[in-house]
Design a protein around this motif. Structure first.
Motif, PDB file in Angstrom:
ATOM      1  N   LYS A   1       0.808  -1.163  -0.061  1.00  0.00           N
ATOM      2  CA  LYS A   1       0.024   0.072  -0.145  1.00  0.00           C
ATOM      3  C   LYS A   1       0.925   1.343  -0.030  1.00  0.00           C
ATOM      4  N   GLU A   2       1.940   1.233   0.651  1.00  0.00           N
ATOM      5  CA  GLU A   2       2.607   2.472   0.904  1.00  0.00           C
ATOM      6  C   GLU A   2       3.406   2.452  -0.341  1.00  0.00           C
ATOM      7  N   PHE A   3       3.956   1.532  -1.280  1.00  0.00           N
ATOM      8  CA  PHE A   3       4.826   1.393  -2.492  1.00  0.00           C
ATOM      9  C   PHE A   3       3.675   1.916  -3.391  1.00  0.00           C
ATOM     10  N   ALA A   4       2.473   1.582  -3.220  1.00  0.00           N
ATOM     11  CA  ALA A   4       1.497   2.099  -4.600  1.00  0.00           C
ATOM     12  C   ALA A   4       1.188   3.483  -4.078  1.00  0.00           C
ATOM     13  N   LYS A   5       1.138   3.973  -2.994  1.00  0.00           N
ATOM     14  CA  LYS A   5       0.970   5.276  -2.742  1.00  0.00           C
ATOM     15  C   LYS A   5       2.014   6.376  -3.620  1.00  0.00           C
ATOM     16  N   GLU A   6       3.305   5.638  -3.329  1.00  0.00           N
ATOM     17  CA  GLU A   6       4.524   6.334  -3.978  1.00  0.00           C
ATOM     18  C   GLU A   6       4.468   6.321  -5.309  1.00  0.00           C
ATOM     19  N   ASN A   7       3.945   5.278  -5.835  1.00  0.00           N
ATOM     20  CA  ASN A   7       3.947   5.213  -7.239  1.00  0.00           C
ATOM     21  C   ASN A   7       2.741   6.142  -7.809  1.00  0.00           C
ATOM     22  N   ARG A   8       1.851   6.213  -7.203  1.00  0.00           N
ATOM     23  CA  ARG A   8       0.678   7.510  -7.571  1.00  0.00           C
ATOM     24  C   ARG A   8       1.339   8.740  -7.681  1.00  0.00           C
ATOM     25  N   ARG A   9       2.293   8.957  -6.735  1.00  0.00           N
ATOM     26  CA  ARG A   9       2.806  10.210  -6.695  1.00  0.00           C
ATOM     27  C   ARG A   9       3.725  10.636  -7.628  1.00  0.00           C
ATOM     28  N   HIS A  10       4.369   9.275  -8.257  1.00  0.00           N
ATOM     29  CA  HIS A  10       5.362   9.424  -9.300  1.00  0.00           C
ATOM     30  C   HIS A  10       5.244   8.559 -10.379  1.00  0.00           C
ATOM     31  N   MET A  11       4.017   8.892 -10.939  1.00  0.00           N
ATOM     32  CA  MET A  11       3.645   8.217 -12.257  1.00  0.00           C
ATOM     33  C   MET A  11       4.536   8.435 -13.685  1.00  0.00           C
ATOM     34  N   THR A  12       4.412   7.625 -14.475  1.00  0.00           N
ATOM     35  CA  THR A  12       5.170   8.034 -15.660  1.00  0.00           C
ATOM     36  C   THR A  12       4.171   8.820 -16.564  1.00  0.00           C
ATOM     37  N   ASP A  13       4.861   9.448 -17.345  1.00  0.00           N
ATOM     38  CA  ASP A  13       3.976  10.156 -18.229  1.00  0.00           C
ATOM     39  C   ASP A  13       2.854   9.534 -19.032  1.00  0.00           C
ATOM     40  N   ALA A  14       3.216   8.146 -19.639  1.00  0.00           N
ATOM     41  CA  ALA A  14       2.285   7.382 -20.132  1.00  0.00           C
ATOM     42  C   ALA A  14       1.068   6.944 -19.235  1.00  0.00           C
ATOM     43  N   GLU A  15       1.315   6.614 -18.013  1.00  0.00           N
ATOM     44  CA  GLU A  15       0.564   6.290 -16.852  1.00  0.00           C
ATOM     45  C   GLU A  15      -0.467   7.623 -16.798  1.00  0.00           C
ATOM     46  N   LYS A  16      -0.031   8.645 -16.642  1.00  0.00           N
ATOM     47  CA  LYS A  16      -0.649   9.928 -16.329  1.00  0.00           C
ATOM     48  C   LYS A  16      -1.747  10.168 -17.634  1.00  0.00           C
ATOM     49  N   VAL A  17      -1.222   9.835 -18.683  1.00  0.00           N
ATOM     50  CA  VAL A  17      -2.062   9.997 -19.883  1.00  0.00           C
ATOM     51  C   VAL A  17      -3.092   8.981 -19.872  1.00  0.00           C
ATOM     52  N   LEU A  18      -2.894   7.835 -19.743  1.00  0.00           N
ATOM     53  CA  LEU A  18      -3.865   6.673 -19.628  1.00  0.00           C
ATOM     54  C   LEU A  18      -4.888   6.941 -18.452  1.00  0.00           C
ATOM     55  N   TRP A  19      -4.547   7.433 -17.135  1.00  0.00           N
ATOM     56  CA  TRP A  19      -5.404   7.583 -16.096  1.00  0.00           C
ATOM     57  C   TRP A  19      -6.202   8.828 -16.471  1.00  0.00           C
ATOM     58  N   LYS A  20      -5.654   9.685 -16.973  1.00  0.00           N
ATOM     59  CA  LYS A  20      -6.535  10.855 -17.432  1.00  0.00           C
ATOM     60  C   LYS A  20      -7.773  10.221 -18.574  1.00  0.00           C
TER      61      LYS A  20
ATOM     62  N   ASP B   1       5.119   3.854 -25.542  1.00  0.00           N
ATOM     63  CA  ASP B   1       4.842   4.549 -26.880  1.00  0.00           C
ATOM     64  C   ASP B   1       3.438   4.301 -27.364  1.00  0.00           C
ATOM     65  N   GLU B   2       2.349   3.108 -27.109  1.00  0.00           N
ATOM     66  CA  GLU B   2       1.282   2.881 -27.588  1.00  0.00           C
ATOM     67  C   GLU B   2       0.480   3.843 -26.836  1.00  0.00           C
ATOM     68  N   VAL B   3       0.480   4.033 -25.652  1.00  0.00           N
ATOM     69  CA  VAL B   3      -0.276   5.025 -24.724  1.00  0.00           C
ATOM     70  C   VAL B   3      -0.074   6.362 -25.121  1.00  0.00           C
ATOM     71  N   LEU B   4       1.158   6.909 -25.238  1.00  0.00           N
ATOM     72  CA  LEU B   4       1.401   8.258 -25.723  1.00  0.00           C
ATOM     73  C   LEU B   4       1.217   8.575 -26.864  1.00  0.00           C
ATOM     74  N   SER B   5       1.223   7.638 -28.089  1.00  0.00           N
ATOM     75  CA  SER B   5       0.893   8.068 -29.491  1.00  0.00           C
ATOM     76  C   SER B   5      -0.411   7.760 -29.538  1.00  0.00           C
TER      77      SER B   5
ATOM     78  N   HIS C   1      -6.367   6.902 -27.141  1.00  0.00           N
ATOM     79  CA  HIS C   1      -7.753   6.665 -27.448  1.00  0.00           C
ATOM     80  C   HIS C   1      -7.762   5.204 -28.094  1.00  0.00           C
ATOM     81  N   THR C   2      -7.003   4.754 -28.749  1.00  0.00           N
ATOM     82  CA  THR C   2      -6.904   3.568 -29.409  1.00  0.00           C
ATOM     83  C   THR C   2      -6.851   2.544 -28.232  1.00  0.00           C
ATOM     84  N   VAL C   3      -5.922   2.932 -27.378  1.00  0.00           N
ATOM     85  CA  VAL C   3      -5.817   2.132 -26.152  1.00  0.00           C
ATOM     86  C   VAL C   3      -6.855   2.175 -25.312  1.00  0.00           C
ATOM     87  N   LEU C   4      -7.390   3.041 -25.127  1.00  0.00           N
ATOM     88  CA  LEU C   4      -8.855   3.123 -24.462  1.00  0.00           C
ATOM     89  C   LEU C   4      -9.877   2.302 -25.259  1.00  0.00           C
ATOM     90  N   ASN C   5     -10.072   2.390 -26.432  1.00  0.00           N
ATOM     91  CA  ASN C   5     -10.926   1.488 -27.125  1.00  0.00           C
ATOM     92  C   ASN C   5     -10.717   0.156 -26.896  1.00  0.00           C
TER      93      ASN C   5
END
Length: 129
Positions: free
Chosen positions: A21-40, A109-113, A116-120
């Protein structure tokens, strides 16, 4: 709720839950750019299912998970192309599959480029369950 405030949806090994749970909290604070995009895009989508980010499950932390549909989404950086990491990822996928979860993997790369394809693709998987 449990005595430590944990709820029924805990999916991690009980003896490792607090640490994960602590690692997960830390990971949420430091998401990669791709994770941020997908989360959005997941949050803004018309998908009627709830996703969690950086959720402890078994001995792992899933990048994204829909508990209701038992769907895990992993966003993989370049190091996932290394042979040892691919072997580790396959073991993780096999364990989670044995627990009844479907694991979808996408590269950064798939997420960043094409977010919406990933979302579909995610929506297609949800609709097929």
């Amino acid at each position: 709720m449990g005595k430590d405030g944990a709820q029924w949806f805990e999916t991690a090994s009980i003896d490792r839950y607090k640490l994960l749970k602590e690692f997960a909290k830390e990971n949420r604070r430091h998401m990669t750019d791709a994770e941020k995009v997908l989360w959005k895009v997941l949050r803004q989508s018309k998908c009627s299912f709830k996703f969690r980010r950086q959720h402890p499950i078994y001995d792992y932390i899933a990048d994204f998970i829909c508990l209701e549909k038992r769907l895990i989404i992993e966003v993989d950086g370049a190091y996932h192309c290394e042979p040892q990491q691919q072997e580790d990822d396959q073991i993780r996928t096999d364990i989670l599959s044995d627990m009844g979860y479907k694991v979808l993997r996408f590269t950064n790369d798939e997420v960043l480029s094409s977010p919406h394809t990933v979302l579909n693709m995610i929506k297609d998987e949800i609709n097929n369950k």
